[in-house]
Design a protein around this motif. Structure first.
Motif, PDB file in Angstrom:
ATOM      1  N   ILE A 335      -9.151  23.859  -7.124  1.00  0.00           N
ATOM      2  CA  ILE A 335      -7.946  23.325  -7.764  1.00  0.00           C
ATOM      3  C   ILE A 335      -6.750  23.889  -7.014  1.00  0.00           C
ATOM      4  CG2 ILE A 335      -6.557  23.226  -9.876  1.00  0.00           C
ATOM      5  CD1 ILE A 335      -9.104  23.714 -11.474  1.00  0.00           C
ATOM      6  N   LEU A 336      -5.925  23.009  -6.487  1.00  0.00           N
ATOM      7  CA  LEU A 336      -4.724  23.458  -5.790  1.00  0.00           C
ATOM      8  C   LEU A 336      -3.512  23.063  -6.618  1.00  0.00           C
ATOM      9  CD1 LEU A 336      -5.535  22.606  -2.068  1.00  0.00           C
ATOM     10  CD2 LEU A 336      -5.748  24.797  -3.267  1.00  0.00           C
ATOM     11  N   VAL A 337      -2.550  23.989  -6.695  1.00  0.00           N
ATOM     12  CA  VAL A 337      -1.393  23.780  -7.562  1.00  0.00           C
ATOM     13  C   VAL A 337      -0.110  23.801  -6.747  1.00  0.00           C
ATOM     14  CG1 VAL A 337      -0.155  24.607  -9.602  1.00  0.00           C
ATOM     15  CG2 VAL A 337      -2.630  24.964  -9.406  1.00  0.00           C
ATOM     16  N   GLY A 338       0.697  22.781  -6.930  1.00  0.00           N
ATOM     17  CA  GLY A 338       2.033  22.768  -6.343  1.00  0.00           C
ATOM     18  C   GLY A 338       3.016  22.780  -7.496  1.00  0.00           C
ATOM     19  N   SER A 339       3.675  23.910  -7.676  1.00  0.00           N
ATOM     20  CA  SER A 339       4.502  24.073  -8.873  1.00  0.00           C
ATOM     21  C   SER A 339       5.870  24.595  -8.498  1.00  0.00           C
ATOM     22  CB  SER A 339       3.820  25.050  -9.830  1.00  0.00           C
ATOM     23  OG  SER A 339       4.615  25.210 -10.978  1.00  0.00           O
ATOM     24  N   GLU A 340       6.865  24.134  -9.199  1.00  0.00           N
ATOM     25  CA  GLU A 340       8.209  24.663  -8.962  1.00  0.00           C
ATOM     26  C   GLU A 340       8.600  25.613 -10.081  1.00  0.00           C
ATOM     27  OE1 GLU A 340      10.040  23.592  -6.145  1.00  0.00           O
ATOM     28  OE2 GLU A 340      11.060  25.451  -6.670  1.00  0.00           O
ATOM     29  N   GLY A 341       8.554  25.125 -11.304  1.00  0.00           N
ATOM     30  CA  GLY A 341       8.948  25.951 -12.432  1.00  0.00           C
ATOM     31  C   GLY A 341       7.823  26.857 -12.893  1.00  0.00           C
ATOM     32  N   GLY A 342       6.602  26.593 -12.478  1.00  0.00           N
ATOM     33  CA  GLY A 342       5.486  27.437 -12.876  1.00  0.00           C
ATOM     34  C   GLY A 342       4.633  26.819 -13.977  1.00  0.00           C
ATOM     35  N   SER A 343       5.120  25.730 -14.591  1.00  0.00           N
ATOM     36  CA  SER A 343       4.381  25.207 -15.744  1.00  0.00           C
ATOM     37  C   SER A 343       3.065  24.542 -15.333  1.00  0.00           C
ATOM     38  CB  SER A 343       5.244  24.223 -16.515  1.00  0.00           C
ATOM     39  OG  SER A 343       5.728  23.233 -15.651  1.00  0.00           O
ATOM     40  N   SER A 344       2.987  24.009 -14.099  1.00  0.00           N
ATOM     41  CA  SER A 344       1.740  23.364 -13.680  1.00  0.00           C
ATOM     42  C   SER A 344       0.578  24.348 -13.625  1.00  0.00           C
ATOM     43  CB  SER A 344       1.900  22.708 -12.307  1.00  0.00           C
ATOM     44  OG  SER A 344       3.044  21.905 -12.302  1.00  0.00           O
ATOM     45  N   TRP A 345       0.894  25.637 -13.447  1.00  0.00           N
ATOM     46  CA  TRP A 345      -0.171  26.644 -13.423  1.00  0.00           C
ATOM     47  C   TRP A 345      -0.897  26.683 -14.757  1.00  0.00           C
ATOM     48  CZ3 TRP A 345      -1.959  28.862  -9.160  1.00  0.00           C
ATOM     49  CH2 TRP A 345      -1.131  28.900  -8.023  1.00  0.00           C
ATOM     50  N   GLY A 346      -0.143  26.485 -15.828  1.00  0.00           N
ATOM     51  CA  GLY A 346      -0.754  26.483 -17.148  1.00  0.00           C
ATOM     52  C   GLY A 346      -1.773  25.363 -17.269  1.00  0.00           C
ATOM     53  N   ALA A 349      -4.861  26.246 -15.385  1.00  0.00           N
ATOM     54  CA  ALA A 349      -5.703  27.191 -16.116  1.00  0.00           C
ATOM     55  C   ALA A 349      -6.562  26.456 -17.145  1.00  0.00           C
ATOM     56  CB  ALA A 349      -4.832  28.239 -16.801  1.00  0.00           C
ATOM     57  N   THR A 350      -5.951  25.476 -17.827  1.00  0.00           N
ATOM     58  CA  THR A 350      -6.704  24.699 -18.811  1.00  0.00           C
ATOM     59  C   THR A 350      -7.845  23.939 -18.130  1.00  0.00           C
ATOM     60  OG1 THR A 350      -4.664  24.424 -20.052  1.00  0.00           O
ATOM     61  CG2 THR A 350      -6.491  22.958 -20.616  1.00  0.00           C
ATOM     62  N   LEU A 351      -7.528  23.332 -16.972  1.00  0.00           N
ATOM     63  CA  LEU A 351      -8.538  22.574 -16.227  1.00  0.00           C
ATOM     64  C   LEU A 351      -9.655  23.501 -15.747  1.00  0.00           C
ATOM     65  CD1 LEU A 351      -9.479  19.949 -14.886  1.00  0.00           C
ATOM     66  CD2 LEU A 351      -7.928  20.421 -12.984  1.00  0.00           C
ATOM     67  N   GLN A 352      -9.243  24.669 -15.257  1.00  0.00           N
ATOM     68  CA  GLN A 352     -10.235  25.642 -14.777  1.00  0.00           C
ATOM     69  C   GLN A 352     -11.182  26.052 -15.905  1.00  0.00           C
ATOM     70  OE1 GLN A 352      -8.993  29.608 -14.469  1.00  0.00           O
ATOM     71  NE2 GLN A 352     -10.298  30.143 -12.728  1.00  0.00           N
ATOM     72  N   HIS A 477      -4.719  21.024 -23.501  1.00  0.00           N
ATOM     73  CA  HIS A 477      -3.706  21.912 -22.954  1.00  0.00           C
ATOM     74  C   HIS A 477      -2.701  22.316 -24.015  1.00  0.00           C
ATOM     75  CE1 HIS A 477      -1.201  23.965 -20.170  1.00  0.00           C
ATOM     76  NE2 HIS A 477      -0.166  23.258 -20.557  1.00  0.00           N
ATOM     77  N   VAL A 478      -2.571  23.620 -24.203  1.00  0.00           N
ATOM     78  CA  VAL A 478      -1.548  24.143 -25.107  1.00  0.00           C
ATOM     79  C   VAL A 478      -0.598  24.968 -24.259  1.00  0.00           C
ATOM     80  CG1 VAL A 478      -1.107  25.454 -27.195  1.00  0.00           C
ATOM     81  CG2 VAL A 478      -3.297  24.292 -26.883  1.00  0.00           C
ATOM     82  N   ALA A 479       0.604  24.473 -24.085  1.00  0.00           N
ATOM     83  CA  ALA A 479       1.587  25.242 -23.335  1.00  0.00           C
ATOM     84  C   ALA A 479       1.838  26.531 -24.103  1.00  0.00           C
ATOM     85  CB  ALA A 479       2.876  24.454 -23.202  1.00  0.00           C
ATOM     86  N   ALA A 480       1.945  27.623 -23.357  1.00  0.00           N
ATOM     87  CA  ALA A 480       2.249  28.881 -24.031  1.00  0.00           C
ATOM     88  C   ALA A 480       3.484  28.635 -24.880  1.00  0.00           C
ATOM     89  CB  ALA A 480       2.522  29.955 -22.990  1.00  0.00           C
ATOM     90  N   ARG A 481       3.325  28.715 -26.178  1.00  0.00           N
ATOM     91  CA  ARG A 481       4.459  28.343 -27.012  1.00  0.00           C
ATOM     92  C   ARG A 481       4.994  29.557 -27.750  1.00  0.00           C
ATOM     93  NH1 ARG A 481       0.074  26.069 -30.332  1.00  0.00           N
ATOM     94  NH2 ARG A 481      -0.050  27.390 -32.173  1.00  0.00           N
ATOM     95  N   PRO A 482       6.270  29.517 -28.028  1.00  0.00           N
ATOM     96  CA  PRO A 482       6.870  30.656 -28.704  1.00  0.00           C
ATOM     97  C   PRO A 482       6.323  30.784 -30.117  1.00  0.00           C
ATOM     98  CG  PRO A 482       8.460  28.873 -28.429  1.00  0.00           C
ATOM     99  CD  PRO A 482       7.211  28.440 -27.783  1.00  0.00           C
TER     100      PRO A 482
END
Lengths: 730, 155
Positions: A335-346, A349-352, A477-482
């Motif tokens: 899995i290769l990730v191209g992210s600017e803000g960092g959210s695609s990493w999340g 992780a879900t896909l992994q 996918h659950v975005a890390a939420r506050p």
């Protein structure tokens, strides 16, 4: 570039804040000087003035004129030294001169941190850091907005990002100026650059010594207007052979005190003039307007540092640490990730996690880390965010170049993350997809896309991928939420039952409102922000646009009942007194611009909720035109009474509605086409258009507006770039 | 406090033929606390009639500021040539002390010769004869009038 900007900002931040703050304080000095300095008319010459000063102040040694025009005479009589302010018009003494201890102290801090040469060096380094930050920041901004020409387009992102960008746009020119001039002055101080063209110390010549003439009669001094004077040194008392030493803007010369002749004159060379000009630009001394500009620019630095640090922290927090990452040599799935803000990493992780659950050996890495080959991999999954208008994100810039040497042939699938309101939605992902196909790799899935981090889009893509791989993949996918807050339902109004489209307006409040400072209160939010609601038993939150702001005392949303929608069914079943778990997600890109320009609000169904909120908050009664689309005026005319009240109160200028289930009815986009003349007129007045509703409706409206703007030579994309066309579609 | 020290060997004109007839003299110039750049100083010797004899030390490297050491510059310009090789050093900061060592002939002591210090600061003040002290055979101290706090003679 981003790393340079981040690291420089973090490590240099304190140094730079210090320099900027002291610099701002110092910029007030020329302004204070300008306010207190006595003025002289241009007719005064140096000889007449010096004559009067010498008569008034026995023992005068030097007369110094500062850049602001202030004249100070230095005297020594009987071993007592004093400094006296001189009225430049009359030459009369006007009180003792006491330089500001405060400004001297700040000047010392600014120039050398009171640390001598080490401090001078640090100040020079600070100038270079500011310069590097200004340049790298400008290049980043150019990349983000998609080109130099769009540099002034409306900024996007969270509050911190927008503030950072807007401040930088205002401050960057001044910061470039002060940092370049500061670095120059520092280089001169350390003799890295010459201060002059090698002029040596010249011995003063001698006066003829026959006689001493009245100062007023000395021709060479009479020829110098006072406004050109920098400094005049009087001859030593009782020494007829000594000379007047006069420094002007043009250079330095010596005047015979008997004959009044200029004995020698050394003009300033180009290096000296350059230094003086740079000194003026940096300090604004004698130029209060320059000082004001430089001071305001300096003021932006601490704010930039704070907002920049927040952005860096958010991105850091959004980059997950991967556990159980299999080495690239052993992995069967990459899995290769191209992210600017960092959210695609999340999402990665879900896909992994989902793939590992199915017994796959997964390696996750940034797109820039593409290897030449993966010996055991049979699939390559690329999650690529698109930056701004389709540019590559930071962690994927080198991907396409590296791909040229790629030697393995796994099957591939590309999933693009982006924002559909940009013209080049997932443009970079499409390029990656095409490049992988051109490389001869087999496509497992057609190019997928996720609009604004939609967990639903992601899950759907996962379903397709699972089917293709023969694995029951569930991407939850659950975005890390506050942390969520409990809110209680206080009011519910149901619409649309008769047209089989139930929509409920819900108002929530903080539990046990006691009104005090310490009681439970609503979180902070504005109209148009999103509330995330997690239904009992649900994993992923659903987001709803807010029709109220926290200062209204209630949190108001409008929810359309979806078939099989866990969250919407839960909300429709709520009765007053029951609670929800919620959190706020700011949506700063969907807010009306400040000002009195007209607003065109276009919404259908539940999408009208935030628009009604904007109308409610239109306290300054700017022109607001609302276009509403529903099914049947008798059943789902949401906010009808509210909007009627706003019309009567002048908060709403016009209300147009169209309904699809009535004879001769239609959709809201038909309404826009019918009112094309009005829309054109408003756009010409600088109106901002805000659209909220379903994706199909938003696309329909976009087409209608595009047709209606064509005669004006304008386009929706053009308006978007100026921040004049905003969409909140779902 | 930073000590600036240098050993100075004066020209033969000043030195007595025999080393036994000469004395090592140290001249300590301490500056007051002030704000601004480091000070340029000229330490020089004048004859009993007040005319220039020789330069002992100049602090500060940028020669364009030497003209601001006015008493010294004027004296030197009358005296003709000037060779500062080996007798210049860094400018002296606020509150610091400059120590100059000189080997002077006994005949110069108690004979009306004086040590003078001129001072100047970039964008600041300029003081000719900031401090003046008689060259005596016993240690002595005098006050300055500008950037110089005190000047003292050690033998």
């Amino acid at each position: 570039m981003r790393r340079l900007h981040s690291l420089g900002g973090l490590f240099g931040g304190l140094l730079v804040i210090f320099m900027a703050t002291t610099g701002f304080v110092l910029s007030l000095q020329p302004l204070a000087d300008a306010a207190t300095t006595m003025a002289a008319d241009s007719g005064v010459n140096v000889a007449a003035l010096a004559d009067r000063v010498a008569a008034d102040l026995p023992g005068v040694e030097r007369l110094v004129r500062s850049a602001s025009g202030q004249l100070v005479a230095y005297t020594a009589e009987n071993g007592v030294r004093s400094a006296v302010i001189v009225d430049p018009q009359t030459g009369a003494a006007a009180g003792a001169y006491a330089p500001s201890a405060f400004f001297s102290f700040i000047t010392d801090l600014h120039r050398s941190f009171m640390l001598g040469n080490v401090g001078h060096g640090a100040a020079g380094v600070a100038a270079l850091i500011i310069l590097a930050l200004a340049i790298s920041g400008t290049l980043l901004l150019v990349g983000k907005v998609g080109g130099w020409r769009k540099l002034l387009a409306a900024s996007r992102g969270t509050g911190s990002q927008r503030l950072h960008t807007d401040l930088a746009r205002i401050g960057v020119a001044v910061l470039l100026l002060t940092s370049v001039t500061g670095a120059y002055m520092s280089a001169v101080n350390f003799a890295l650059l010459p201060e002059n063209a090698g002029a040596m110390f010249a011995f003063p010549p001698a006066s003829a010594g026959d006689s001493v003439a009245p100062i007023a009669s000395l021709e060479a001094l009479a020829a110098i207007p006072l406004t050109d004077l920098r400094e005049l040194t009087f001859p030593a008392m009782g020494d007829a052979t000594d000379v007047f030493t006069v420094t002007t803007q043009a250079g330095q010369g010596y005047v015979d005190q008997g004959t009044g002749a200029m004995l020698s004159f050394t003009p300033s060379d180009a290096w000296q003039r350059a230094y003086e000009f740079i000194y003026l630009l940096h300090t604004g001394q004698g130029a209060p307007l320059v000082a004001l500009l430089v001071g305001l620019g300096a003021l932006s630095v601490p704010l930039l540092a704070v907002t920049g640090t927040i952005i860096w922290w958010m991105r850091r927090r959004n980059t997950p640490r991967f556990s159980g990452n299999v080495s690239w040599r052993d992995a069967d799935t990459i899995i290769l990730v191209g992210s600017e803000g960092g959210s695609s990493w999340g999402f990665a992780a879900t896909l992994q996690d989902a793939l590992r659950l199915q017994g796959q050996r997964v390696h996750v890495a940034a797109m820039n880390e593409l290897r030449r080959s993966y010996p055991n991999a049979s699939r390559l999954l690329v999650l690529a965010a698109s930056y701004g208008d389709g540019a590559a994100p930071a962690s994927a810039r080198q991907f396409l170049a590296r791909l040229e040497r790629f030697a393995s042939t796994p099957g591939f699938a590309v999933l693009g993350f982006g924002d559909q309101s940009f013209a080049q939605f997932c443009g970079f992902a499409a390029r990656v997809d095409a490049a992988l196909a051109a490389k001869g790799l087999s496509r497992l899935l057609p190019l997928g896309s996720v609009d604004r981090q939609s967990a639903g889009h992601f899950a759907a893509w996962g379903k397709g991928l699972g089917a293709r791989l023969g694995l029951p993949l569930v991407l939850n996918h659950v975005a890390a939420r506050p942390a969520t807050r409990k809110l209680l339902l206080v009011e519910r109004t149901l619409y649309g039952m008769e047209v089989q489209a139930p929509v409920v307006v819900l108002k929530f409040a903080a539990p046990q409102p006691r009104g005090g400072w310490f009681g439970p209160r609503l979180p902070h939010f504005e109209v148009g922000d999103l509330v995330g609601i997690v239904p009992p038993g649900g994993a992923a939150p659903r987001y709803y646009s807010l029709a109220s702001a926290s200062r209204d005392g209630v949190l108001e949303i409008c929810v359309r009942k979806q078939t099989d929608g866990l969250c919407s069914e839960f909300l429709h079943s709520l009765v007053p007194g029951e609670a929800i778990d919620s959190f706020i997600r700011p949506n700063p890109d969907f807010r009306p611009k400040q000002g009195r320009r007209p607003l065109i609000l276009i919404g259908a169904g539940a999408g009208v909720a935030p628009l009604a909120g904007f109308v409610r908050h239109n306290r300054h009664r700017r022109p607001v035109h609302l276009f509403f689309g529903g099914r049947d005026p008798a059943s789902d005319f949401l906010y009808r009474d509210d909007l009627q009240t706003a019309l009567d109160a002048g908060r709403l200028t016009s209300l147009n509605a169209r309904f699809s289930r009535v004879m001769g009815g239609g959709y809201v986009q038909d309404l826009v086409s019918a009112e094309a003349d009005t829309v054109r007129r408003l756009v010409q007045q600088g109106a901002q258009i805000m659209v909220c509703g379903g994706r199909d409706m938003a696309n329909g409206v976009r087409g209608a507006i595009q047709d209606c703007l064509a005669p004006l030579g304008l386009s929706v994309d053009g308006l978007k770039q100026k921040g004049l066309y905003l969409e909140d579609a779902y | 406090m930073k000590k600036l020290a240098a050993l100075l060997m004066l020209a033969t004109a000043l030195s007595a033929p025999s080393m036994a007839m000469a004395r090592d003299v140290s001249i300590q110039t301490s500056l007051v606390q002030y704000s601004g750049h480091a000070a340029y100083l000229a330490v020089y010797l004048t004859n009993p009639d007040g005319s220039y004899n020789s330069t002992l030390w100049v602090s500060g490297h940028k020669t364009k500021y030497y003209g601001d050491l006015r008493g010294w510059a004027r004296a030197v310009s009358r005296g003709g040539s000037l060779n500062l090789d080996g007798i210049t050093g860094a400018s002296v900061g606020s509150g610091d002390t400059l120590t100059v060592h000189a080997n002077l002939a006994d005949t110069l002591l108690d004979a009306g010769y004086q040590i003078r210090v001129d001072s100047a600061v970039e964008n600041g003040g300029q003081y000719a004869d900031d401090a003046v002290i008689d060259l005596t055979s016993t240690p002595a101290t005098a006050s300055g009038t500008g950037y110089v706090n005190t000047i003292s003679l050690g033998l």
